[in-house]
Write an enzyme that holds these catalytic residues in place. Sequence first.
Site, mmCIF file in Angstrom:
data_model
loop_
_atom_site.group_PDB
_atom_site.id
_atom_site.type_symbol
_atom_site.label_atom_id
_atom_site.label_comp_id
_atom_site.label_asym_id
_atom_site.label_seq_id
_atom_site.Cartn_x
_atom_site.Cartn_y
_atom_site.Cartn_z
ATOM 1 N N GLY A 118 -0.647 -1.223 9.199
ATOM 2 C CA GLY A 118 -0.144 0.117 8.928
ATOM 3 C C GLY A 118 0.775 0.663 10.008
ATOM 4 N NE ARG A 144 3.125 -8.696 24.710
ATOM 5 C CZ ARG A 144 2.307 -7.717 24.374
ATOM 6 N NH1 ARG A 144 2.591 -6.933 23.361
ATOM 7 N NH2 ARG A 144 1.193 -7.486 25.027
ATOM 8 C CG ASN A 165 -2.297 0.635 0.861
ATOM 9 O OD1 ASN A 165 -2.347 1.634 0.168
ATOM 10 N ND2 ASN A 165 -3.376 0.059 1.374
ATOM 11 C CG HIS A 187 23.655 3.315 11.642
ATOM 12 N ND1 HIS A 187 24.463 3.535 10.551
ATOM 13 C CD2 HIS A 187 22.396 3.549 11.218
ATOM 14 C CE1 HIS A 187 23.723 3.903 9.529
ATOM 15 N NE2 HIS A 187 22.460 3.912 9.897
ATOM 16 C CB THR A 209 12.782 -5.826 18.058
ATOM 17 O OG1 THR A 209 12.078 -6.619 19.016
ATOM 18 C CG2 THR A 209 12.292 -4.392 18.135
ATOM 19 C CE LYS A 210 14.362 -9.963 21.373
ATOM 20 N NZ LYS A 210 14.236 -10.279 22.745
ATOM 21 C CE LYS A 227 -6.548 -15.370 17.899
ATOM 22 N NZ LYS A 227 -7.894 -14.833 17.988
#
Length: 191
Positions: free
Chosen positions: A148, A186, A84, A114, A171-172, A189
Amino acid sequence: MKSEREKMLSGESYDSRDSELLEMYHRARALNLAFNSCDTRDSASRDQLLRSLLGKIDPGVWIESPFYCDYGVNIEIGENTFVNTNCMFLDDNLIRIGKNGLIAPYVQIYTAVHPLKASDRIFQESGSTRYRTSTKPVMIGDNVWIGGNSVILPGVTIGNNVTIGAGSVVTKDIPDNTLALGNPCRVVKEL
């Protein structure tokens, strides 16, 4: 000796102001500008521009303008994926998106890293300030919906059949068949 492009793609520290990389950057910017200015009814020109810009684009991919990327050639998008408006893919390394994906507005995918410590990140070379940069690829599986304003950080792998909630900062790695959301993102479910 490795080129700066080879260093970039292997995750080593590289000079983003290298002449080859700058030429690739300027080429991508010109193609981005042309794509983002193209009439939405002119699907043949839009498809041609995307095929010139991106490393791999399968049939049925639709990208709304404006769309932004660093180089384009490091982006692979699987069939029937929809990207989109106002997405930004900083493809200093590989960004691979599987088939049947839904990428909502303002999604950002980053591959550049960085150093955290300023003295490791900033240095002087030939009288100009430079920034140490390295990269990590981002892999997104098949049938993934990214809500979004989400941000996908370098080195992340998102599995198949995943939904990422809007506004998430991933982040993971996220495993297959899950709903994940939040900052940091995270799993909440299994699906």
